[in-house]
Design a protein around this motif. Structure first.
Motif, PDB file in Angstrom:
ATOM      1  N   VAL A   4       4.183   0.723 -15.433  1.00 56.54           N
ATOM      2  CA  VAL A   4       5.544   0.128 -15.990  1.00 56.54           C
ATOM      3  C   VAL A   4       6.490   1.056 -16.382  1.00 56.54           C
ATOM      4  CG1 VAL A   4       4.471  -2.347 -16.374  1.00 56.54           C
ATOM      5  CG2 VAL A   4       4.795  -0.703 -18.357  1.00 56.54           C
ATOM      6  N   ASN A   5       7.741   0.463 -16.468  1.00 59.75           N
ATOM      7  CA  ASN A   5       8.690   1.365 -17.296  1.00 59.75           C
ATOM      8  C   ASN A   5       8.959   2.679 -16.634  1.00 59.75           C
ATOM      9  OD1 ASN A   5      10.846   1.867 -19.245  1.00 59.75           O
ATOM     10  ND2 ASN A   5       9.116   2.733 -20.656  1.00 59.75           N
ATOM     11  N   GLY A   6       8.848   2.717 -15.311  1.00 56.14           N
ATOM     12  CA  GLY A   6       9.146   3.786 -14.351  1.00 56.14           C
ATOM     13  C   GLY A   6      10.061   3.808 -13.769  1.00 56.14           C
ATOM     14  N   ARG A   7      10.597   4.890 -13.005  1.00 56.95           N
ATOM     15  CA  ARG A   7      11.532   5.046 -12.106  1.00 56.95           C
ATOM     16  C   ARG A   7      10.832   5.544 -10.641  1.00 56.95           C
ATOM     17  NH1 ARG A   7      16.542   8.632 -14.039  1.00 56.95           N
ATOM     18  NH2 ARG A   7      17.803   7.441 -12.165  1.00 56.95           N
ATOM     19  N   PHE A   8      10.305   4.197  -9.950  1.00 54.33           N
ATOM     20  CA  PHE A   8       9.707   4.411  -8.698  1.00 54.33           C
ATOM     21  C   PHE A   8      10.700   4.366  -7.485  1.00 54.33           C
ATOM     22  CE2 PHE A   8       6.538   2.681 -11.405  1.00 54.33           C
ATOM     23  CZ  PHE A   8       5.377   3.098 -10.930  1.00 54.33           C
ATOM     24  N   PHE A   9      10.618   5.623  -6.822  1.00 51.98           N
ATOM     25  CA  PHE A   9      11.317   5.924  -5.475  1.00 51.98           C
ATOM     26  C   PHE A   9      10.801   5.128  -4.561  1.00 51.98           C
ATOM     27  CE2 PHE A   9      12.379   8.380  -1.857  1.00 51.98           C
ATOM     28  CZ  PHE A   9      13.689   8.319  -2.065  1.00 51.98           C
ATOM     29  N   THR A  10      11.678   4.098  -3.915  1.00 56.20           N
ATOM     30  CA  THR A  10      11.071   3.178  -2.776  1.00 56.20           C
ATOM     31  C   THR A  10      12.215   3.260  -1.519  1.00 56.20           C
ATOM     32  OG1 THR A  10      12.142   1.205  -3.491  1.00 56.20           O
ATOM     33  CG2 THR A  10      10.158   1.845  -4.542  1.00 56.20           C
ATOM     34  N   ASP A  11      11.929   2.688  -0.542  1.00 61.20           N
ATOM     35  CA  ASP A  11      12.799   2.472   0.508  1.00 61.20           C
ATOM     36  C   ASP A  11      13.945   1.701  -0.042  1.00 61.20           C
ATOM     37  OD1 ASP A  11      11.041   4.131   1.991  1.00 61.20           O
ATOM     38  OD2 ASP A  11      10.402   2.421   3.208  1.00 61.20           O
ATOM     39  N   LYS A  12      13.883   0.764  -1.035  1.00 57.03           N
ATOM     40  CA  LYS A  12      14.847  -0.161  -1.248  1.00 57.03           C
ATOM     41  C   LYS A  12      15.420   0.126  -2.643  1.00 57.03           C
ATOM     42  CE  LYS A  12      12.392  -3.851   1.183  1.00 57.03           C
ATOM     43  NZ  LYS A  12      11.873  -5.236   1.000  1.00 57.03           N
ATOM     44  N   GLY A  13      15.563   1.357  -3.035  1.00 55.09           N
ATOM     45  CA  GLY A  13      16.194   1.854  -4.229  1.00 55.09           C
ATOM     46  C   GLY A  13      15.052   2.173  -5.316  1.00 55.09           C
ATOM     47  N   PHE A  14      15.147   2.305  -6.500  1.00 58.69           N
ATOM     48  CA  PHE A  14      14.532   2.552  -7.670  1.00 58.69           C
ATOM     49  C   PHE A  14      13.839   1.176  -8.202  1.00 58.69           C
ATOM     50  CE2 PHE A  14      16.560   6.615  -7.159  1.00 58.69           C
ATOM     51  CZ  PHE A  14      15.500   7.379  -7.465  1.00 58.69           C
ATOM     52  N   ARG A  15      12.882   1.249  -8.434  1.00 59.64           N
ATOM     53  CA  ARG A  15      12.067   0.079  -9.025  1.00 59.64           C
ATOM     54  C   ARG A  15      11.522   0.509 -10.344  1.00 59.64           C
ATOM     55  NH1 ARG A  15      15.105  -1.765  -6.059  1.00 59.64           N
ATOM     56  NH2 ARG A  15      14.999  -3.109  -4.502  1.00 59.64           N
ATOM     57  N   GLU A  16      11.057  -0.587 -11.175  1.00 60.16           N
ATOM     58  CA  GLU A  16      10.683  -0.153 -12.634  1.00 60.16           C
ATOM     59  C   GLU A  16       8.989  -0.097 -12.555  1.00 60.16           C
ATOM     60  OE1 GLU A  16      13.839  -1.840 -15.605  1.00 60.16           O
ATOM     61  OE2 GLU A  16      12.095  -3.303 -14.989  1.00 60.16           O
ATOM     62  N   ALA A  17       8.548  -0.939 -11.682  1.00 57.23           N
ATOM     63  CA  ALA A  17       7.057  -1.150 -12.059  1.00 57.23           C
ATOM     64  C   ALA A  17       6.202  -1.252 -10.780  1.00 57.23           C
ATOM     65  CB  ALA A  17       6.614  -2.298 -12.827  1.00 57.23           C
ATOM     66  N   VAL A  18       4.833  -1.110 -10.723  1.00 57.37           N
ATOM     67  CA  VAL A  18       3.796  -1.318  -9.558  1.00 57.37           C
ATOM     68  C   VAL A  18       2.412  -1.565 -10.054  1.00 57.37           C
ATOM     69  CG1 VAL A  18       2.680   0.170  -7.954  1.00 57.37           C
ATOM     70  CG2 VAL A  18       5.220   0.538  -8.112  1.00 57.37           C
ATOM     71  N   TYR A  19       2.088  -2.705  -9.230  1.00 56.33           N
ATOM     72  CA  TYR A  19       0.719  -3.168  -9.696  1.00 56.33           C
ATOM     73  C   TYR A  19      -0.188  -2.825  -8.530  1.00 56.33           C
ATOM     74  CZ  TYR A  19      -3.256  -6.316 -10.233  1.00 56.33           C
ATOM     75  OH  TYR A  19      -4.432  -6.676 -10.531  1.00 56.33           O
ATOM     76  N   VAL A  20      -1.217  -2.142  -8.901  1.00 55.09           N
ATOM     77  CA  VAL A  20      -2.175  -1.606  -8.200  1.00 55.09           C
ATOM     78  C   VAL A  20      -3.478  -2.030  -8.177  1.00 55.09           C
ATOM     79  CG1 VAL A  20      -3.502   0.354  -6.890  1.00 55.09           C
ATOM     80  CG2 VAL A  20      -1.272   0.765  -8.055  1.00 55.09           C
ATOM     81  N   GLU A  21      -3.993  -2.793  -7.037  1.00 58.68           N
ATOM     82  CA  GLU A  21      -5.446  -3.382  -7.190  1.00 58.68           C
ATOM     83  C   GLU A  21      -6.354  -2.992  -5.979  1.00 58.68           C
ATOM     84  OE1 GLU A  21      -7.017  -7.865  -8.262  1.00 58.68           O
ATOM     85  OE2 GLU A  21      -5.866  -7.588  -6.334  1.00 58.68           O
ATOM     86  N   GLY A  22      -7.460  -2.649  -5.990  1.00 56.58           N
ATOM     87  CA  GLY A  22      -8.385  -2.468  -5.022  1.00 56.58           C
ATOM     88  C   GLY A  22      -7.765  -1.050  -4.225  1.00 56.58           C
ATOM     89  N   GLY A  23      -7.107  -0.374  -5.092  1.00 53.38           N
ATOM     90  CA  GLY A  23      -6.453   0.908  -4.380  1.00 53.38           C
ATOM     91  C   GLY A  23      -5.390   0.881  -3.762  1.00 53.38           C
ATOM     92  N   ILE A  24      -4.610  -0.218  -3.601  1.00 53.54           N
ATOM     93  CA  ILE A  24      -3.504  -0.791  -2.593  1.00 53.54           C
ATOM     94  C   ILE A  24      -2.478  -1.204  -3.628  1.00 53.54           C
ATOM     95  CG2 ILE A  24      -2.609  -2.266  -0.912  1.00 53.54           C
ATOM     96  CD1 ILE A  24      -4.832  -0.278   0.064  1.00 53.54           C
ATOM     97  N   ILE A  25      -1.211  -0.667  -3.202  1.00 49.33           N
ATOM     98  CA  ILE A  25      -0.106  -1.331  -4.053  1.00 49.33           C
ATOM     99  C   ILE A  25       0.054  -2.778  -3.747  1.00 49.33           C
ATOM    100  CG2 ILE A  25       2.657  -1.223  -4.327  1.00 49.33           C
ATOM    101  CD1 ILE A  25       2.206   1.776  -3.697  1.00 49.33           C
ATOM    102  N   ARG A  26      -0.057  -3.901  -4.704  1.00 48.00           N
ATOM    103  CA  ARG A  26       0.133  -5.249  -4.277  1.00 48.00           C
ATOM    104  C   ARG A  26       1.749  -5.477  -4.645  1.00 48.00           C
ATOM    105  NH1 ARG A  26      -4.230  -5.536  -1.264  1.00 48.00           N
ATOM    106  NH2 ARG A  26      -6.232  -4.889  -2.085  1.00 48.00           N
ATOM    107  N   THR A  27       2.244  -5.239  -5.840  1.00 47.15           N
ATOM    108  CA  THR A  27       3.468  -5.708  -6.108  1.00 47.15           C
ATOM    109  C   THR A  27       4.466  -4.742  -6.588  1.00 47.15           C
ATOM    110  OG1 THR A  27       2.268  -7.473  -7.127  1.00 47.15           O
ATOM    111  CG2 THR A  27       4.705  -7.433  -7.309  1.00 47.15           C
TER     112      THR A  27
END
Length: 498
Positions: A4-27
């Motif tokens: 959380v509380n990051g600046r994730f560079f994505t295809d849809k602009g910057f996002r704040e948070a990423v949830y990873v489960e089982g080695g895969i980005i889920r949300t």
């Protein structure tokens, strides 16, 4: 794991948070939303830092890089006297291996006579920075069989003759191989590298199978800290077929393309050119046209991708001509290096849809060599990163240990077209920050048919990303090489913390 509380560079602009489960980005989304959706998750606060997809080095040599780390480093040795001094300081009981010398500015090439001043009692091997030329001392030379490609008088080996040096090295146990792989991958993780295409297998089938087994055991033990595509270099169909019996893929390890060497290096004047070097040499063709076509056809039959080493423009022309006879490129056969090109070859890359594995770091390290050795005509289309990227899919890497591993230096070179002295070669061939980043991430995944699984920060992709110390998209271009990886994450697991 919830970041959380990051600046994730994505295809849809910057996002704040990423949830990873089982080695895969889920949300992917806002921190407040993901905290609500995943109340029991372990939380990592990224403190507003920039996060980009993990770097995928499309072509390097993990085991050679490991040897480089353990050997005498000659990268900054400016004179023969310095090489001799370092060699004497590092003398051991059995043998001495040194990496990375550049004798381009020496009055005469490094030779057996120089290395004999270190020792005449133990074998000494010094690999040139390009990896396509080596000098040995008299003791090492006496242990080698006579072969084409060896300058007996001076103790200099080029291209295919270098394989003879493997006979001077003690056979390594699988345990030792695993130790070296782990150490090298850990060093790569520190630079934000989460995937590699590594050429660790060449010529010897037995050794190659042992290397493959070492990687597989590390994967089974959960000890691979980066995803590995193992490139292998054989020119005998029987060996290729035997190696292919081990072909199966998993999220962390896969058998990659057959690598074919078509020429050598620019610095060693063994890259194959259509116009002579300023010295009058033309380079060395290391694979015959007939055998090239035969191996390409065999690869097509086996559903096997080919990656061809081609630094000189004439080497690229050989490969493209052979590939044209296959009439398609459904297996994404690709060219590696392409330092020297021509406009007609760029058009052919586009027509045949041939991807390219490029090493931008070479412009920083080799520009003076290119300016000194190439004709002005060929220099105009050398290191043409933007033109290649406009023609086809370009994937960046380092060719470590023959180029520096640091992807931030590679990014800076692609953006600036500058060498270490600040000289600019082709300003019109600069790429943008986003283009360069894509070449080091998503495009490298394309080479291994994994673009739907890695290379981006998005749901369904592997949880591979790197947290940067500064904002990549606005830091001055000449400071990009100074960026650091604060955290490197592979499959949601932190594999490096600064």
């Amino acid at each position: 794991m919830l970041f959380v509380n990051g600046r994730f560079f994505t295809d849809k602009g910057f996002r704040e948070a990423v949830y990873v489960e089982g080695g895969i980005i889920r949300t992917v989304g806002r921190s407040v939303d993901l905290l609500r959706l995943h109340p029991g998750a372990e939380i990592i606060d990224l403190e507003k830092k920039t996060v980009v997809p993990g770097f995928n080095d499309s072509h390097l040599h993990v085991l050679s890089y490991s040897r480089f780390l353990e050997s005498v480093n000659l990268r900054d040795a400016k004179t023969k006297e310095e090489i001799i001094r370092r060699g004497r300081e590092a003398l051991g009981q059995n043998s001495l291996v040194m990496y990375g010398y550049d004798d381009g500015s020496f009055p005469r090439p490094l030779s057996r006579f120089d290395l004999d001043l270190i020792s005449t009692e133990i074998p000494i091997v010094a690999y040139r920075s390009c990896g396509h030329v080596a000098a040995v001392n008299g003791r090492a030379l006496a242990l080698l069989p006579e072969s084409e490609g060896i300058d007996i008088e001076n103790g200099i080996l080029k291209e295919n003759a270098l394989s003879l040096l493997e006979g001077l090295k003690p056979q390594e146990s699988k345990l030792r191989l695993k130790e070296r792989i782990k150490n090298a991958l850990s060093r790569l993780n520190a630079y934000g590298i989460t995937s590699v295409g590594t050429n660790d297998v060449k010529d010897d089938l037995e050794t190659g199978l042992r290397i493959l087994e070492a990687y597989r055991e590390l994967e089974e033990e959960g000890e691979l800290s980066a995803r590995v595509s193992l490139q292998f270099a054989f020119t005998e169909k029987e060996k290729i077929a035997a190696f292919l019996e081990e072909r199966r893929a998993s999220p962390f390890f896969r058998l990659g393309p057959l690598k074919l060497f078509l020429d050598g290096s620019l610095g060693g004047e063994t890259a194959l050119l259509s116009e002579p070097y300023t010295s009058g040499n033309w380079g060395i063709q290391t694979l015959g046209e007939g055998l090239l076509e035969e191996l390409l056809g065999f690869a097509e039959e086996k559903g096997l991708q080919v990656g061809a080493h081609a630094i000189g423009d004439a080497a690229s022309a050989l490969f493209l001509s052979a590939l044209r006879k296959q009439k398609q490129n459904r297996l994404r056969h690709f060219l590696i290096h392409l330092q020297v090109l021509r406009p007609d070859l760029l058009a052919c890359l586009r027509e045949l849809q041939v991807p390219a594995a490029l090493q931008p770091i070479f412009i920083a390290e080799d520009m003076e060599i290119a300016k000194r050795k190439l004709s002005k005509h060929l220099l105009k289309t050398s290191y043409c990163f933007k033109s290649i990227s406009e023609a086809t899919v370009s994937a960046f890497g380092s060719d470590a240990p023959y180029g520096e591993i640091n992807p931030f230096r590679g990014l800076q070179a692609a953006l600036t077209q500058e060498n270490e002295q600040g000289e600019v070669l082709h300003p019109e061939e600069r790429v943008t920050r986003e283009e360069a980043l894509k070449c080091y991430t998503e495009n490298s995944a394309y080479l291994t048919f994994e673009e739907s699984r890695k290379g981006r920060i998005a749901p369904g992709q592997y949880g591979d990303f790197v947290v940067l110390c500064k904002y990549y998209f606005s830091v001055p271009e000449k400071e990009i090489s100074e960026l650091k990886a604060e955290l490197t994450v592979v499959g949601g697991r932190i594999v490096h913390r600064r």
